[in-house]
Design a protein around this motif. Structure first.
Motif, mmCIF file in Angstrom:
data_model
loop_
_atom_site.group_PDB
_atom_site.id
_atom_site.type_symbol
_atom_site.label_atom_id
_atom_site.label_comp_id
_atom_site.label_asym_id
_atom_site.label_seq_id
_atom_site.Cartn_x
_atom_site.Cartn_y
_atom_site.Cartn_z
ATOM 1 N N PRO A 122 6.989 3.526 8.342
ATOM 2 C CA PRO A 122 6.647 2.713 7.173
ATOM 3 C C PRO A 122 7.647 1.575 6.994
ATOM 4 N N ASP A 123 7.285 0.626 6.159
ATOM 5 C CA ASP A 123 8.189 -0.474 5.830
ATOM 6 C C ASP A 123 9.126 -0.092 4.697
ATOM 7 N N VAL A 124 8.655 0.830 3.848
ATOM 8 C CA VAL A 124 9.417 1.273 2.685
ATOM 9 C C VAL A 124 9.242 2.780 2.544
ATOM 10 N N MET A 125 10.328 3.468 2.193
ATOM 11 C CA MET A 125 10.250 4.900 1.900
ATOM 12 C C MET A 125 10.815 5.142 0.510
ATOM 13 N N VAL A 126 10.087 5.905 -0.283
ATOM 14 C CA VAL A 126 10.494 6.252 -1.641
ATOM 15 C C VAL A 126 10.997 7.693 -1.618
ATOM 16 N N LEU A 127 12.262 7.884 -1.999
ATOM 17 C CA LEU A 127 12.900 9.191 -1.857
ATOM 18 C C LEU A 127 13.490 9.644 -3.187
ATOM 19 N N SER A 128 13.298 10.923 -3.493
ATOM 20 C CA SER A 128 13.888 11.500 -4.696
ATOM 21 C C SER A 128 13.905 13.011 -4.501
ATOM 22 N N VAL A 169 0.857 -1.182 0.000
ATOM 23 C CA VAL A 169 0.000 0.000 0.000
ATOM 24 C C VAL A 169 0.896 1.236 0.000
ATOM 25 N N ILE A 170 0.637 2.160 -0.937
ATOM 26 C CA ILE A 170 1.426 3.385 -1.055
ATOM 27 C C ILE A 170 0.588 4.571 -0.578
ATOM 28 N N VAL A 171 1.193 5.425 0.239
ATOM 29 C CA VAL A 171 0.528 6.646 0.693
ATOM 30 C C VAL A 171 1.486 7.827 0.561
ATOM 31 N N GLU A 172 0.923 9.005 0.343
ATOM 32 C CA GLU A 172 1.666 10.261 0.404
ATOM 33 C C GLU A 172 1.253 10.990 1.679
ATOM 34 N N PRO A 173 2.174 11.284 2.588
ATOM 35 C CA PRO A 173 1.809 12.012 3.806
ATOM 36 C C PRO A 173 1.218 13.388 3.511
ATOM 37 N N VAL A 174 1.674 14.009 2.443
ATOM 38 C CA VAL A 174 1.047 15.224 1.916
ATOM 39 C C VAL A 174 0.892 15.012 0.421
ATOM 40 N N GLN A 175 -0.338 15.085 -0.052
ATOM 41 C CA GLN A 175 -0.601 14.859 -1.477
ATOM 42 C C GLN A 175 -0.224 16.130 -2.231
ATOM 43 N N GLY A 176 0.999 16.142 -2.772
ATOM 44 C CA GLY A 176 1.562 17.351 -3.336
ATOM 45 C C GLY A 176 0.961 17.774 -4.652
ATOM 46 N N GLU A 177 1.206 16.990 -5.695
ATOM 47 C CA GLU A 177 0.682 17.344 -7.012
ATOM 48 C C GLU A 177 -0.844 17.372 -7.015
ATOM 49 N N GLY A 178 -1.458 16.649 -6.090
ATOM 50 C CA GLY A 178 -2.907 16.627 -6.001
ATOM 51 C C GLY A 178 -3.519 17.887 -5.424
ATOM 52 N N GLY A 179 -2.673 18.851 -5.031
ATOM 53 C CA GLY A 179 -3.216 20.107 -4.535
ATOM 54 C C GLY A 179 -2.810 20.457 -3.123
ATOM 55 N N VAL A 199 0.976 -6.361 5.401
ATOM 56 C CA VAL A 199 1.109 -5.722 4.090
ATOM 57 C C VAL A 199 2.098 -4.569 4.225
ATOM 58 N N PRO A 200 3.164 -4.547 3.445
ATOM 59 C CA PRO A 200 4.132 -3.462 3.546
ATOM 60 C C PRO A 200 3.496 -2.101 3.240
ATOM 61 N N LEU A 201 3.799 -1.132 4.079
ATOM 62 C CA LEU A 201 3.338 0.236 3.862
ATOM 63 C C LEU A 201 4.479 1.029 3.235
ATOM 64 N N ILE A 202 4.216 1.600 2.063
ATOM 65 C CA ILE A 202 5.208 2.377 1.322
ATOM 66 C C ILE A 202 4.869 3.858 1.466
ATOM 67 N N ALA A 203 5.784 4.638 2.032
ATOM 68 C CA ALA A 203 5.578 6.082 2.170
ATOM 69 C C ALA A 203 6.258 6.796 1.004
ATOM 70 N N ASP A 204 5.473 7.509 0.225
ATOM 71 C CA ASP A 204 5.989 8.294 -0.890
ATOM 72 C C ASP A 204 6.442 9.650 -0.352
ATOM 73 N N GLU A 205 7.746 9.769 -0.109
ATOM 74 C CA GLU A 205 8.329 11.005 0.429
ATOM 75 C C GLU A 205 9.129 11.732 -0.642
ATOM 76 N N ILE A 206 8.751 11.539 -1.895
ATOM 77 C CA ILE A 206 9.490 12.141 -3.004
ATOM 78 C C ILE A 206 9.545 13.651 -2.870
ATOM 79 N N GLN A 207 8.424 14.276 -2.545
ATOM 80 C CA GLN A 207 8.396 15.732 -2.429
ATOM 81 C C GLN A 207 8.353 16.214 -0.988
ATOM 82 N N THR A 208 7.922 15.361 -0.068
ATOM 83 C CA THR A 208 7.747 15.789 1.320
ATOM 84 C C THR A 208 9.000 15.623 2.163
#
Length: 435
Positions: free
Chosen positions: A234-240, A176-186, A207-216
């Protein structure tokens, strides 16, 4: 000095004209922001025409320390002067070791103790794809190229994933992927209680929780990582983006038991440029500077103040809907009294142009691009923050008055006169000299 940096108007206009003739139509920023940057420092960009702008776009969030920060430049020069390889694929290097050490120093404690990192292609999309590949492999699912996209679920507030993850349901998703702050979404910060609920549901079903921290990530929201606001690990963090200190870099950090390969097995390559040494050096310098100078805390305090002032302003302006954000990730939603989507979209575009005329660069996002997005560098000063709010609020008022004048135009000469007056005021009320 490059062509047009101090040349005449014809030379300066040649750059965008040739760009339009030679590049694809997908020039999102270039169409909305018709400037030619030739120099930049901190929050200030200077165009080929000599005008200066406060940059609240920050490379779509990639410039945590602004343009050409001294610690970033020093780190890059050190690598260049050392004669080290600029691309080392996935080989061990002193530069990579320093980057991973600093990165692990900043991670949430519950993840840092068991973390592994996977380098991949340099974009956020590459990192998301790599994270999906990782959790699918760990779950024994089909590989990513099978097209089984349903195995991964991206949830967004206020979506309720209780049914999806309830006990007794069909096979749970691989992740499951979540964005702590939905950036492009507004710029929608998700409630901490909602994120904790998602964490609990995913943990209960393993179920692994994936945190999308690309912009946050990297202090943007007022915590080093946005998940820290809720206390979620989270179990996974996505960083860029900011992780490379303004240069292309993306990584996936994950819990060690999700590693799908034995140490002796060959892995699947995940990007030729995953060994970008300059980006790792710049990233190390950025991470350390944000941590050592407590810039996340600074973003929290200054962002809260800017939000309060914008919300106070919004109460007096009908075209401003909700003002929301967290830290230095702020969104101002524009609405139209006619409730027409197209009309509100046009208003947002006018506000962006009016901002540019006042020496302020902002982005647009959200549904129908009706949200003005502010992503200033974490190094923004109090004086610059005041200038940003002054120019933005003035631009919104000018756009609203211009729209009212357009609505009246054709009904009375008085309305037409007001419109012309508004245009003149908007063009002369601010100079383009950034503080």
């Amino acid at each position: 000095m490059g062509e047009g940096a101090r040349g005449g108007r014809g030379a300066r206009e040649g750059f965008p004209r040739r760009q339009s003739a030679r590049e694809a139509a997908a020039r999102t920023y270039a169409r909305a922001l018709p400037i030619v940057p030739v120099r930049a420092r901190g929050m200030t960009i200077e165009g080929a025409d000599g005008c200066r702008y406060l940059d609240c776009l920050s490379g779509a969030g990639a410039l945590a320390l602004g343009h050409n920060h001294p610690v970033v430049l020093e780190a890059i020069r050190k690598v260049l002067d050392s004669g080290a390889p600029l691309n080392a694929l996935d080989l061990a290097t002193p530069v990579k070791d320093a980057f991973v050490t600093e990165l692990f120093r900043t991670l949430p404690p519950g993840l840092a103790d068991r973390a592994r990192v996977r380098f991949c292609g340099p974009t956020g999309n590459d990192a998301v794809r790599t994270a999906i590949e990782l959790v699918r492999a760990a779950a024994g699912r089909a590989p990513l190229l099978s097209g089984d996209e349903a195995a991964i679920v991206r949830v967004a507030y206020p979506q309720d994933c209780t049914d999806l993850l309830r006990a007794g349901a069909a096979a749970p998703p691989a992740g499951v992927i979540v964005e702590p702050v939905q950036g492009e979404g507004g710029v929608f910060p998700v409630p901490d209680s909602w994120l904790r609920r998602v964490r609990q549901l995913t943990a209960d079903r393993s179920v692994p929780l994936i945190a999308d921290e690309i912009q946050t990530g990297v202090g943007r929201t007022g915590a080093f990582w946005a998940v820290e606001h809720s206390g979620v690990t989270p179990d996974v963090m996505v960083l860029s983006e900011a992780i490379g200190g303004s240069l292309p870099l993306a990584v996936v950090v994950y819990r060690d038991d999700l590693d799908d390969l034995d140490p002796g097995e060959p892995g699947t390559p995940t990007g030729t440029f995953r060994g970008n040494q300059l980006a790792m050096a710049a990233g190390t310098a950025t991470l350390a500077h944000v941590r050592e100078n407590r810039l996340a805390e600074r973003a929290s305090a200054l962002g809260a103040r800017m939000l309060r002032q914008l919300r106070s302003f919004s109460g007096d302006v009908a075209c401003v809907g909700e003002v929301r954000g967290r830290g230095l990730m702020i969104g101002v939603e524009l609405v139209d009294e006619s409730e027409e989507t197209e009309s509100a979209l046009e208003l947002a575009a006018v506000v962006q142009r009016e901002c540019l005329r006042r020496g302020l660069i902002v982005g647009l996002g959200g549904r129908h691009a009706r949200v003005v997005r502010l992503l200033p560098p974490l190094t923004i000063t109090d004086e610059q923050a005041a200038a940003v709010l002054d120019r933005l609020t003035d631009a919104i008022q000018a756009a609203a008055q211009r729209r009212q004048g357009t609505t009246r135009q054709g009904t009375t000469r008085q309305g037409t006169t007001r419109q012309g007056t508004t245009r003149q005021r908007g063009g002369t009320s601010r100079t383009r000299r950034a503080p």
